[in-house]
Design an enzyme around this catalytic site. Structure first.
Site, PDB file in Angstrom:
ATOM      1  N   ARG A  29     -27.821 -60.434  40.582  1.00 43.86           N
ATOM      2  CA  ARG A  29     -28.556 -61.165  39.375  1.00 43.86           C
ATOM      3  C   ARG A  29     -27.745 -61.399  38.462  1.00 43.86           C
ATOM      4  O   ARG A  29     -26.833 -60.677  37.889  1.00 43.86           O
ATOM      5  CB  ARG A  29     -29.526 -59.996  39.240  1.00 43.86           C
ATOM      6  CG  ARG A  29     -30.928 -60.064  40.038  1.00 43.86           C
ATOM      7  CD  ARG A  29     -31.939 -58.878  39.738  1.00 43.86           C
ATOM      8  NE  ARG A  29     -31.938 -58.730  38.266  1.00 43.86           N
ATOM      9  CZ  ARG A  29     -32.945 -57.953  37.750  1.00 43.86           C
ATOM     10  NH1 ARG A  29     -33.995 -57.123  38.631  1.00 43.86           N
ATOM     11  NH2 ARG A  29     -33.235 -57.907  36.453  1.00 43.86           N
TER      12      ARG A  29
ATOM     13  N   LYS B 221     -37.723 -48.434  40.200  1.00 47.24           N
ATOM     14  CA  LYS B 221     -39.161 -48.963  40.208  1.00 47.24           C
ATOM     15  C   LYS B 221     -39.396 -49.799  41.398  1.00 47.24           C
ATOM     16  O   LYS B 221     -40.244 -49.525  42.118  1.00 47.24           O
ATOM     17  CB  LYS B 221     -39.402 -49.517  38.630  1.00 47.24           C
ATOM     18  CG  LYS B 221     -39.263 -48.890  37.524  1.00 47.24           C
ATOM     19  CD  LYS B 221     -39.552 -49.586  36.363  1.00 47.24           C
ATOM     20  CE  LYS B 221     -38.840 -50.650  36.009  1.00 47.24           C
ATOM     21  NZ  LYS B 221     -37.552 -50.528  35.631  1.00 47.24           N
TER      22      LYS B 221
ATOM     23  N   ARG C  96     -30.534 -54.803  27.797  1.00 46.86           N
ATOM     24  CA  ARG C  96     -31.610 -54.481  28.327  1.00 46.86           C
ATOM     25  C   ARG C  96     -32.145 -53.110  28.154  1.00 46.86           C
ATOM     26  O   ARG C  96     -33.099 -52.707  27.840  1.00 46.86           O
ATOM     27  CB  ARG C  96     -31.740 -54.905  29.911  1.00 46.86           C
ATOM     28  CG  ARG C  96     -31.921 -56.187  30.097  1.00 46.86           C
ATOM     29  CD  ARG C  96     -30.928 -56.697  31.583  1.00 46.86           C
ATOM     30  NE  ARG C  96     -31.815 -55.975  32.726  1.00 46.86           N
ATOM     31  CZ  ARG C  96     -31.157 -55.871  33.678  1.00 46.86           C
ATOM     32  NH1 ARG C  96     -29.804 -56.079  33.741  1.00 46.86           N
ATOM     33  NH2 ARG C  96     -31.565 -55.216  34.790  1.00 46.86           N
TER      34      ARG C  96
ATOM     35  N   ARG D 264     -44.203 -54.024  28.993  1.00 48.81           N
ATOM     36  CA  ARG D 264     -43.162 -54.051  28.640  1.00 48.81           C
ATOM     37  C   ARG D 264     -42.919 -53.722  27.022  1.00 48.81           C
ATOM     38  O   ARG D 264     -42.091 -53.214  26.666  1.00 48.81           O
ATOM     39  CB  ARG D 264     -41.811 -54.954  28.729  1.00 48.81           C
ATOM     40  CG  ARG D 264     -41.199 -54.448  30.091  1.00 48.81           C
ATOM     41  CD  ARG D 264     -40.247 -55.746  30.422  1.00 48.81           C
ATOM     42  NE  ARG D 264     -38.891 -55.615  30.890  1.00 48.81           N
ATOM     43  CZ  ARG D 264     -38.717 -55.681  32.164  1.00 48.81           C
ATOM     44  NH1 ARG D 264     -39.598 -55.782  33.154  1.00 48.81           N
ATOM     45  NH2 ARG D 264     -37.536 -55.311  32.849  1.00 48.81           N
TER      46      ARG D 264
ATOM     47  N   ARG E 253     -25.972 -53.408  42.182  1.00 51.09           N
ATOM     48  CA  ARG E 253     -27.111 -53.911  42.741  1.00 51.09           C
ATOM     49  C   ARG E 253     -26.861 -55.060  43.383  1.00 51.09           C
ATOM     50  O   ARG E 253     -26.412 -56.169  42.632  1.00 51.09           O
ATOM     51  CB  ARG E 253     -28.369 -53.782  41.520  1.00 51.09           C
ATOM     52  CG  ARG E 253     -29.458 -54.572  42.131  1.00 51.09           C
ATOM     53  CD  ARG E 253     -30.578 -54.132  41.553  1.00 51.09           C
ATOM     54  NE  ARG E 253     -30.698 -55.011  40.018  1.00 51.09           N
ATOM     55  CZ  ARG E 253     -31.797 -54.597  39.058  1.00 51.09           C
ATOM     56  NH1 ARG E 253     -32.569 -53.871  39.467  1.00 51.09           N
ATOM     57  NH2 ARG E 253     -31.734 -54.976  38.168  1.00 51.09           N
TER      58      ARG E 253
END
Ligand code: ADP
Ligand code: ADP
Ligand code: ZN
Length: 211
Positions: A158, A14, A169, A86, A125
């Site tokens: 992160r 996203k 998550r 969310r 990431r």
């Protein structure tokens, strides 16, 4: 004028696509994860509250998120929402807010990506702490070793991109966020795309929808 929402599991791409579409169409991005991380970094009250949820991979409470989004959205005519809403509660709150502002959501793009691919993506990431550009050590590495191509600062991992938190998550996504697919489908603004493959191909899929 385009009011778009990007919906999908963590790691669906996203943020990556929001950056591309934002640059191409000149639409601002509201990414609640980025807003929260900025608050954590600055050590604000909000940041202190949010950090404990973020670190365990759960959701920051709806009332807090709705206040953030109201501030972020009230003066914008076009936007790409990334990471909000969310929960159904948040979606209902957003709908009320947009009604009040006489605006409506036009496109909800759902990014379909399998779980194994998500884990593969998120463990590799890296993000730029200055400009929030998103990299991946396997798919989209920076030109110089772990350094932002634009800002030249060192990329960071992160805190919540650890396998255990990623799994949490994904679970939270399925339980709380996936029901939004039906919510927006009922409003006839839901578009599903395949979120796997080349990022330019995915961008094309999105552009065909919002053009
Ligand atoms: P989200 O905002 O949905 O959490 P990101 O845009 O941050 O997802 O992407 C998650 C990770 O996957 C990043 O490291 C990014 O570089 C990488 N990525 C994004 N799109 C693709 C893709 N189409 N194929 C492979 N990796 C991707
Ligand atoms: P990703 O796309 O990788 O899941 P985000 O950057 O969108 O991550 O969000 C990171 C974390 O910030 C979430 O796991 C959650 O704790 C918090 N967060 C972001 N947006 C929201 C939201 N709309 N509601 C509740 N919590 C949120
Ligand atoms: Zn940067």
């Amino acid at each position: 004028m385009r009011r778009v929402l990007f919906l999908g599991p963590p790691g669906a791409g996203k943020g990556t696509q929001a950056k591309k579409i934002s640059e191409e169409f000149n639409i601002p991005i509201i990414a609640t994860g980025d807003l929260l991380r900025e608050n954590v970094k600055k050590g604000t009250e909000l940041g202190k509250i949010a950090k404990k949820y973020m670190d365990e991979g759960t959701l920051v409470p709806d009332d807090i998120m709705l206040k953030i989004i109201e501030q972020a959205i009230k003066d914008l005519d076009s936007f790409i929402l990334d990471g909000f809403p969310r929960t159904i509660k948040q979606a209902e709150g957003l709908e009320m807010l947009l009604n009040k502002l006489n605006k409506n959501l036009e496109y909800v793009i759902y990014f379909d990506v399998p779980d194994e691919e998500i884990i593969r993506r998120l463990t590799a990431r890296r993000i730029c702490p200055e400009c929030n550009r998103i990299y991946n050590l396997n798919f989209n590495p920076p030109k110089n070793d772990e350094e932002c191509d634009e800002c030249k600062v060192k990329l960071i991992t992160r805190d919540d991109d650890k396998e255990q938190v990623i799994r949490k998550r994904i679970e939270v996504f399925k339980e709380n966020t996936y029901p939004l697919v039906e919510f927006y489908d009922k409003r006839n603004i839901l578009y599903r795309i395949d979120g796997t493959g080349d990022t330019n191909e995915i961008e094309k899929r999105i552009k065909e929808i919002i053009l």
